[in-house]
Design a protein around this motif. Structure first.
Motif, PDB file in Angstrom:
ATOM      1  N   TYR A  90       0.000  -5.859   9.286  1.00 39.91           N
ATOM      2  CA  TYR A  90       0.310  -4.598   8.608  1.00 39.91           C
ATOM      3  C   TYR A  90      -0.709  -4.291   7.488  1.00 39.91           C
ATOM      4  O   TYR A  90      -0.383  -4.268   6.304  1.00 39.91           O
ATOM      5  CB  TYR A  90       1.724  -4.654   8.037  1.00 39.91           C
ATOM      6  N   SER A  91      -1.941  -4.066   7.887  1.00 43.36           N
ATOM      7  CA  SER A  91      -2.978  -3.738   6.908  1.00 43.36           C
ATOM      8  C   SER A  91      -3.011  -2.236   6.654  1.00 43.36           C
ATOM      9  O   SER A  91      -2.408  -1.443   7.385  1.00 43.36           O
ATOM     10  CB  SER A  91      -4.342  -4.200   7.412  1.00 43.36           C
ATOM     11  N   ALA A  92      -3.746  -1.851   5.611  1.00 46.87           N
ATOM     12  CA  ALA A  92      -4.043  -0.437   5.371  1.00 46.87           C
ATOM     13  C   ALA A  92      -5.367  -0.098   6.046  1.00 46.87           C
ATOM     14  O   ALA A  92      -6.125  -0.980   6.456  1.00 46.87           O
ATOM     15  CB  ALA A  92      -4.119  -0.172   3.872  1.00 46.87           C
ATOM     16  N   LYS A  93      -5.649   1.198   6.159  1.00 55.09           N
ATOM     17  CA  LYS A  93      -6.950   1.609   6.711  1.00 55.09           C
ATOM     18  C   LYS A  93      -8.072   1.345   5.713  1.00 55.09           C
ATOM     19  O   LYS A  93      -9.178   0.960   6.093  1.00 55.09           O
ATOM     20  CB  LYS A  93      -6.916   3.095   7.079  1.00 55.09           C
ATOM     21  N   SER A  94      -7.785   1.588   4.419  1.00 53.49           N
ATOM     22  CA  SER A  94      -8.804   1.401   3.390  1.00 53.49           C
ATOM     23  C   SER A  94      -8.133   1.130   2.046  1.00 53.49           C
ATOM     24  O   SER A  94      -6.918   1.305   1.891  1.00 53.49           O
ATOM     25  CB  SER A  94      -9.714   2.637   3.289  1.00 53.49           C
ATOM     26  N   VAL A  95      -8.946   0.705   1.076  1.00 49.77           N
ATOM     27  CA  VAL A  95      -8.432   0.415  -0.259  1.00 49.77           C
ATOM     28  C   VAL A  95      -9.347   1.034  -1.310  1.00 49.77           C
ATOM     29  O   VAL A  95     -10.539   1.282  -1.064  1.00 49.77           O
ATOM     30  CB  VAL A  95      -8.312  -1.103  -0.516  1.00 49.77           C
ATOM     31  N   ARG A  96      -8.748   1.276  -2.466  1.00 47.44           N
ATOM     32  CA  ARG A  96      -9.502   1.779  -3.624  1.00 47.44           C
ATOM     33  C   ARG A  96      -8.892   1.147  -4.866  1.00 47.44           C
ATOM     34  O   ARG A  96      -7.698   0.845  -4.897  1.00 47.44           O
ATOM     35  CB  ARG A  96      -9.434   3.303  -3.683  1.00 47.44           C
TER      36      ARG A  96
END
Length: 361
Positions: free
Chosen positions: A192-198
């Motif tokens: 369950y990862s995200a597409k991107s991070v900031r």
């Protein structure tokens, strides 16, 4: 030799300043200060240590003033009379504070800077799946899985945030590492990862007003980094080291990838988070000035100026007597070259700061 003289005397002030502001190594600036009284005076009068720190870390543009703790600053100001004398005392204080700060900022640093969790934008099952679980490097403790889970969403664009308190109010951050959670207990063991991070860094606001319900003020916002759907500690190195002023870091998880089979909703789950960098405390601290968002930079004279967990720094076993002998050797070397400049230092009138003594070695 008698025809040689200080080449700065042949240049106008703007040209000299342009040359010295090209220096990007604190050690070079220390050597400049050691040449003569006039060169050291020029460095102090033009705030070259401050300019160097601002180039290294633009977050320091928010500094409203600097303060030295355990220092006879009040006595200094009481003894000076004219406004120009007061201004010179302030310039000397900034010279000392920023010179020590530059050394702390340039030291090698490597530690996990997270002290506590602040909160998550949502949690599916609290407290079993709370953000506190992300501080544990293992994704399984005994017979229980350890991870944070968001609420489920049908819209893949709904973001999530994880907010942490760092080990001090002023830290240098170089890298943030995140490990998505893999649900081995579900069919197909989905990740369950995200597409991107900031990443955002800043401080908590002292109070909220009617038109602004944000509880944090951000002094730095990173670029967006793509995230892989892999069960590993993924490393996100910042383009440049960042000075986090205020001790708050927020991770934005952007875009949902994995849909849970049981309810058809999209989730983001994280098993572990690391924030790598170093703390500048106890030598440095800040007071946030609201509502401007500027701050007072404070240096404790009694504290070690080096960040926690530094490498390649001076060994604590180096005695004061040894440092004194080293400094005397440097003075002897420079005195042997005093014909090079017209305004070579006088030992009775010229004193090198402790930091400059160490750095020049």
């Amino acid at each position: 030799m008698e025809n040689r003289k200080d080449f700065f005397s042949c240049l106008d002030s703007d040209t000299s300043l342009k040359i010295l502001t090209c220096l990007d190594d604190p050690a070079d600036l220390v050597r400049i200060c050691c040449v003569s009284r006039s060169w050291r005076h020029y460095v102090i009068a033009n705030g070259l240590w401050k300019k160097l720190c601002l180039r290294m870390f633009p977050q320091l543009f928010r500094v409203a003033s600097v303060v030295e703790l355990n220092q006879h600053g009040a006595k200094e100001l009481a003894e000076v009379g004219s406004s120009s004398s007061v201004e010179w005392v302030v310039l000397q204080r900034e010279h000392r504070v920023y010179s020590y700060l530059s050394r702390a900022l340039m030291s090698s640093i490597a530690m996990n800077c997270i002290a506590n969790t602040v909160g998550a934008s949502s949690t599916d099952n609290f407290p079993q799946e709370s953000i506190d679980n992300t501080l544990e490097p293992r994704d399984r403790i005994s017979d229980r899985y350890s991870y944070w889970s968001s609420n489920g969403q049908s819209n893949p664009d709904v973001p999530e945030t994880l907010t942490y308190e760092l080990v001090s109010q002023i830290c240098v951050i170089t890298e943030i590492n995140i490990q998505p959670f893999q649900a081995h207990f579900q069919n197909g063991a989905p990740i369950y990862s995200a597409k991107s991070v900031r990443f955002k860094m800043g401080h908590a606001k002292a109070s909220l007003d009617a038109v602004d319900d944000e509880i944090f003020s951000w002094t730095y916002i990173s670029p967006e980094f793509p995230m892989s759907q892999e069960n590993r500690l993924q490393k996100f190195r910042l383009p440049e080291p960042v000075l986090c002023i205020g001790g708050i870091l927020q991770i934005e998880l952007l875009g949902r990838v994995q849909r849970q089979e049981i309810d058809g909703l999209l989730y983001i789950c994280v098993s572990h988070v690391q924030v790598l960098g170093g703390s500048l405390s106890p030598a440095f601290n800040v007071d946030i000035l609201e509502p401007s968002g500027t701050f007072v930079l404070k240096r404790d004279q009694m504290a070690n100026c080096q960040p926690v967990m530094t490498s390649g720094s001076e060994s604590p076993e180096v005695s004061y007597e040894q440092r004194a002998r080293n400094v005397r050797n440097i003075v002897t070397i420079f005195r042997g070259q005093e014909e090079i400049v017209e305004d070579a230092w006088d030992e009775e009138e010229f004193e090198i700061d402790d930091f400059e003594e160490e750095y020049a070695l």
